[in-house]
Design a protein around this motif. Structure first.
Motif, PDB file in Angstrom:
ATOM      1  N   UNK A 281       0.808  -1.221   0.000  1.00  0.00           N
ATOM      2  CA  UNK A 281       0.000   0.000   0.000  1.00  0.00           C
ATOM      3  C   UNK A 281       0.846   1.278   0.000  1.00  0.00           C
ATOM      4  N   UNK A 282       2.169   1.145  -0.020  1.00  0.00           N
ATOM      5  CA  UNK A 282       3.030   2.328  -0.070  1.00  0.00           C
ATOM      6  C   UNK A 282       2.871   3.042  -1.406  1.00  0.00           C
ATOM      7  N   UNK A 283       3.122   4.359  -1.439  1.00  0.00           N
ATOM      8  CA  UNK A 283       3.160   5.055  -2.736  1.00  0.00           C
ATOM      9  C   UNK A 283       4.151   4.349  -3.671  1.00  0.00           C
ATOM     10  N   UNK A 284       3.873   4.390  -4.957  1.00  0.00           N
ATOM     11  CA  UNK A 284       4.648   3.635  -5.951  1.00  0.00           C
ATOM     12  C   UNK A 284       6.157   3.814  -5.825  1.00  0.00           C
ATOM     13  N   UNK A 285       6.623   5.048  -5.693  1.00  0.00           N
ATOM     14  CA  UNK A 285       8.077   5.262  -5.683  1.00  0.00           C
ATOM     15  C   UNK A 285       8.727   4.637  -4.458  1.00  0.00           C
ATOM     16  N   UNK A 286       8.029   4.605  -3.332  1.00  0.00           N
ATOM     17  CA  UNK A 286       8.579   3.974  -2.129  1.00  0.00           C
ATOM     18  C   UNK A 286       8.478   2.457  -2.217  1.00  0.00           C
ATOM     19  N   UNK A 287       7.383   1.967  -2.768  1.00  0.00           N
ATOM     20  CA  UNK A 287       7.229   0.522  -2.929  1.00  0.00           C
ATOM     21  C   UNK A 287       8.329  -0.019  -3.843  1.00  0.00           C
ATOM     22  N   UNK A 288       8.684   0.726  -4.901  1.00  0.00           N
ATOM     23  CA  UNK A 288       9.757   0.298  -5.794  1.00  0.00           C
ATOM     24  C   UNK A 288      11.061   0.104  -5.017  1.00  0.00           C
ATOM     25  N   UNK A 289      11.353   1.009  -4.095  1.00  0.00           N
ATOM     26  CA  UNK A 289      12.581   0.883  -3.303  1.00  0.00           C
ATOM     27  C   UNK A 289      12.597  -0.422  -2.516  1.00  0.00           C
ATOM     28  N   UNK A 290      11.447  -0.821  -1.992  1.00  0.00           N
ATOM     29  CA  UNK A 290      11.377  -2.037  -1.179  1.00  0.00           C
ATOM     30  C   UNK A 290      11.387  -3.301  -2.023  1.00  0.00           C
ATOM     31  N   UNK A 291      10.803  -3.218  -3.220  1.00  0.00           N
ATOM     32  CA  UNK A 291      10.697  -4.394  -4.079  1.00  0.00           C
ATOM     33  C   UNK A 291      11.895  -4.575  -4.998  1.00  0.00           C
ATOM     34  N   UNK A 292      12.494  -3.488  -5.439  1.00  0.00           N
ATOM     35  CA  UNK A 292      13.604  -3.560  -6.384  1.00  0.00           C
ATOM     36  C   UNK A 292      14.635  -2.465  -6.082  1.00  0.00           C
ATOM     37  N   UNK A 293      15.332  -2.613  -4.946  1.00  0.00           N
ATOM     38  CA  UNK A 293      16.295  -1.559  -4.583  1.00  0.00           C
ATOM     39  C   UNK A 293      17.407  -1.374  -5.608  1.00  0.00           C
ATOM     40  N   UNK A 294      17.759  -2.428  -6.343  1.00  0.00           N
ATOM     41  CA  UNK A 294      18.797  -2.281  -7.369  1.00  0.00           C
ATOM     42  C   UNK A 294      18.375  -1.274  -8.432  1.00  0.00           C
ATOM     43  N   UNK A 295      17.138  -1.318  -8.832  1.00  0.00           N
ATOM     44  CA  UNK A 295      16.630  -0.368  -9.833  1.00  0.00           C
ATOM     45  C   UNK A 295      16.415   1.011  -9.202  1.00  0.00           C
ATOM     46  N   UNK A 296      15.793   1.051  -8.029  1.00  0.00           N
ATOM     47  CA  UNK A 296      15.468   2.328  -7.383  1.00  0.00           C
ATOM     48  C   UNK A 296      16.720   3.142  -7.055  1.00  0.00           C
ATOM     49  N   UNK A 297      17.796   2.466  -6.703  1.00  0.00           N
ATOM     50  CA  UNK A 297      19.026   3.158  -6.296  1.00  0.00           C
ATOM     51  C   UNK A 297      20.167   2.926  -7.292  1.00  0.00           C
ATOM     52  N   UNK A 298      19.828   2.738  -8.550  1.00  0.00           N
ATOM     53  CA  UNK A 298      20.824   2.412  -9.573  1.00  0.00           C
ATOM     54  C   UNK A 298      21.927   3.458  -9.688  1.00  0.00           C
ATOM     55  N   UNK A 299      21.615   4.725  -9.465  1.00  0.00           N
ATOM     56  CA  UNK A 299      22.609   5.793  -9.612  1.00  0.00           C
ATOM     57  C   UNK A 299      23.194   6.244  -8.282  1.00  0.00           C
ATOM     58  N   UNK A 300      22.979   5.471  -7.232  1.00  0.00           N
ATOM     59  CA  UNK A 300      23.433   5.854  -5.896  1.00  0.00           C
ATOM     60  C   UNK A 300      24.288   4.735  -5.300  1.00  0.00           C
TER      61      UNK A 300
END
Length: 184
Positions: A47-66
């Motif tokens: 139920x998290x907002x999409x951008x936060x849910x992405x971090x939890x489900x696919x941190x490699x993609x969400x933080x690709x440039x970090x």
């Protein structure tokens, strides 16, 4: 890096964040707690907002440039995490500093900040900035101990405290220069 308190700070290799035991759970806990503190509690990670849910489900993609730093318990489970953005014009930003409540008070957050500041220096950054919710007074105190000072906000959200510090020297002053609320 082992701090002698039963955990080490590591930077997982690219495309391996999803495999770090406990990292997703830390990110879920961070976002669920934050949404609740903002007065918008959600039942679970789905139920998290999409951008936060992405971090939890696919941190490699969400933080690709970090750079993601993880404090690991002796058994290899994540006890804390922190994200450092890539430098832009000599500036990096710290995001998502979070430690497992059961691991707090053992120095994981301090070790993560030390590692983040060392990374910032190696990357050529001259300034590190971060934002923190006003009600997270313990985090604000920690950042002040590391030499971060409240600065003019770059974010329109009223409850965020924006802080920054210079990277040069990499040492923490023994006393903060400014406390939240002073001069505001």
């Amino acid at each position: 890096m082992n701090d002698g308190r039963g955990f080490s700070v590591v930077q997982p290799a690219a495309h391996t964040l999803s495999a770090v035991d406990g990292l997703s759970a830390l990110l879920v806990d961070y976002h669920l707690r934050t949404e609740s503190e903002k007065g918008r509690p959600v039942a679970d990670a789905a139920a998290l907002p999409d951008r936060y849910r992405l971090e939890t489900e696919d941190p490699d993609h969400a933080f690709a440039d970090a750079r993601v730093l993880v404090a690991l318990e002796e058994g290899g489970t994540a006890a804390g995490c922190l994200v450092v953005t890539a430098p832009v014009d000599g500036l990096v930003e710290i995001k998502r500093l979070w430690t497992d409540p059961a691991s707090r008070g053992r120095g994981a957050a301090s070790a993560l900040l030390d590692a983040a500041l060392a990374h910032a220096a190696r990357s050529g950054a001259h300034t590190v900035r971060l934002s923190v919710w006003r009600w997270r007074t313990g985090a604000i105190s920690l950042y002040e101990r590391f030499g971060f000072a409240v600065t003019e906000s770059w974010d329109e959200r009223a409850e965020l405290v924006c802080m920054e510090r210079a990277v040069a020297g990499g040492s923490r002053p023994s006393r903060p220069d400014r406390h939240v609320g002073e001069g505001s």
